[in-house]
Design a protein around this motif. Structure first.
Motif, PDB file in Angstrom:
ATOM      1  N   PRO A   1       0.834  -1.215   0.000  1.00  0.00           N
ATOM      2  CA  PRO A   1       0.000   0.000   0.000  1.00  0.00           C
ATOM      3  C   PRO A   1       0.865   1.260   0.000  1.00  0.00           C
ATOM      4  O   PRO A   1       1.950   1.276   0.586  1.00  0.00           O
ATOM      5  N   LYS A   2       0.384   2.276  -0.683  1.00  0.00           N
ATOM      6  CA  LYS A   2       1.132   3.539  -0.744  1.00  0.00           C
ATOM      7  C   LYS A   2       1.133   4.243   0.611  1.00  0.00           C
ATOM      8  O   LYS A   2       2.097   4.907   0.964  1.00  0.00           O
ATOM      9  N   ASP A   3       0.066   4.074   1.332  1.00  0.00           N
ATOM     10  CA  ASP A   3      -0.046   4.713   2.648  1.00  0.00           C
ATOM     11  C   ASP A   3       0.110   3.629   3.719  1.00  0.00           C
ATOM     12  O   ASP A   3      -0.826   2.904   4.027  1.00  0.00           O
TER      13      ASP A   3
ATOM     14  N   ALA B   1      -4.406   1.173   8.154  1.00  0.00           N
ATOM     15  CA  ALA B   1      -4.480  -0.172   8.742  1.00  0.00           C
ATOM     16  C   ALA B   1      -5.278  -1.127   7.857  1.00  0.00           C
ATOM     17  O   ALA B   1      -4.914  -2.306   7.716  1.00  0.00           O
ATOM     18  N   GLU B   2      -6.346  -0.652   7.256  1.00  0.00           N
ATOM     19  CA  GLU B   2      -7.173  -1.509   6.399  1.00  0.00           C
ATOM     20  C   GLU B   2      -6.387  -1.950   5.162  1.00  0.00           C
ATOM     21  O   GLU B   2      -6.406  -3.126   4.774  1.00  0.00           O
ATOM     22  N   ALA B   3      -5.674  -1.014   4.547  1.00  0.00           N
ATOM     23  CA  ALA B   3      -4.868  -1.339   3.364  1.00  0.00           C
ATOM     24  C   ALA B   3      -3.717  -2.281   3.734  1.00  0.00           C
ATOM     25  O   ALA B   3      -3.403  -3.206   2.981  1.00  0.00           O
ATOM     26  N   ALA B   4      -3.122  -2.064   4.897  1.00  0.00           N
ATOM     27  CA  ALA B   4      -2.019  -2.929   5.347  1.00  0.00           C
ATOM     28  C   ALA B   4      -2.525  -4.347   5.600  1.00  0.00           C
ATOM     29  O   ALA B   4      -1.865  -5.330   5.237  1.00  0.00           O
ATOM     30  N   ALA B   5      -3.716  -4.468   6.198  1.00  0.00           N
ATOM     31  CA  ALA B   5      -4.288  -5.788   6.465  1.00  0.00           C
ATOM     32  C   ALA B   5      -4.626  -6.502   5.154  1.00  0.00           C
ATOM     33  O   ALA B   5      -4.388  -7.710   5.018  1.00  0.00           O
ATOM     34  N   LYS B   6      -5.164  -5.754   4.206  1.00  0.00           N
ATOM     35  CA  LYS B   6      -5.479  -6.345   2.896  1.00  0.00           C
ATOM     36  C   LYS B   6      -4.196  -6.810   2.208  1.00  0.00           C
ATOM     37  O   LYS B   6      -4.151  -7.891   1.625  1.00  0.00           O
ATOM     38  N   TYR B   7      -3.161  -6.007   2.309  1.00  0.00           N
ATOM     39  CA  TYR B   7      -1.878  -6.393   1.714  1.00  0.00           C
ATOM     40  C   TYR B   7      -1.357  -7.685   2.346  1.00  0.00           C
ATOM     41  O   TYR B   7      -0.914  -8.591   1.639  1.00  0.00           O
ATOM     42  N   GLU B   8      -1.399  -7.786   3.650  1.00  0.00           N
ATOM     43  CA  GLU B   8      -0.912  -8.993   4.334  1.00  0.00           C
ATOM     44  C   GLU B   8      -1.727 -10.221   3.914  1.00  0.00           C
ATOM     45  O   GLU B   8      -1.166 -11.302   3.700  1.00  0.00           O
ATOM     46  N   ASP B   9      -3.032 -10.050   3.761  1.00  0.00           N
ATOM     47  CA  ASP B   9      -3.892 -11.144   3.313  1.00  0.00           C
ATOM     48  C   ASP B   9      -3.542 -11.544   1.879  1.00  0.00           C
ATOM     49  O   ASP B   9      -3.401 -12.733   1.570  1.00  0.00           O
TER      50      ASP B   9
END
Length: 138
Positions: free
Chosen positions: A70-72, A76-84
């Motif tokens: 994620p760029k940002d 937290a939501e984008a980071a969680a999606k990235y980890e998934d």
């Protein structure tokens, strides 16, 4: 006169070619820096329409693409999606590696191999099979 002889000679030579068995061709595709999914069917159709070739296609497994971070990083939501997405990618990559290691077309069954491939290095056994195919006149 020369022109007529050339035409007759060409027709005489074309007769045995038309009567001969078709040439067995294998197109290898699956990874490339162009749209191989669109070009392989065109290559196959052109070859088969000549009535000189029968064509099969060997397609390597699809290589999964890793997710983009994620760029940002504070989101937290984008980071969680990235980890998934990263976990899914790692599973898909393991499946890819196993299936790619098993990619082994039977080159010896063909007279010609057409490459529409520009990707990961084939497994050692596949490279060896292809080298043997070429060294025996393929």
């Amino acid at each position: 006169m020369n022109r007529s002889l050339s035409i007759v000679a060409g027709l005489a030579l074309a007769g045995p070619l038309a009567a001969a068995d078709t040439i067995k061709v294998l197109i290898v595709d699956g990874q490339n820096n162009h749209n191989w999914r669109a070009t392989t069917p065109v290559l196959k159709a052109v070859l088969e329409e000549s009535k000189l070739f029968t064509v099969d296609v060997a397609t390597t497994p699809d290589r999964p693409r890793s997710p983009q971070k994620p760029k940002d990083s504070s989101n937290a939501e984008a980071a969680a999606k990235y980890e998934d997405d990263l976990a899914k990618f790692k599973k898909a990559e393991a499946v890819y590696k196993e299936s790619f290691a098993a990619f082994r077309p039977k080159f010896k069954d063909y007279q010609v191999v057409v490459s529409n491939y520009n990707g990961d290095l084939w497994p050692a056994t596949t490279r060896s099979d292809f080298a043997e195919f070429v060294s025996h006149g393929g």
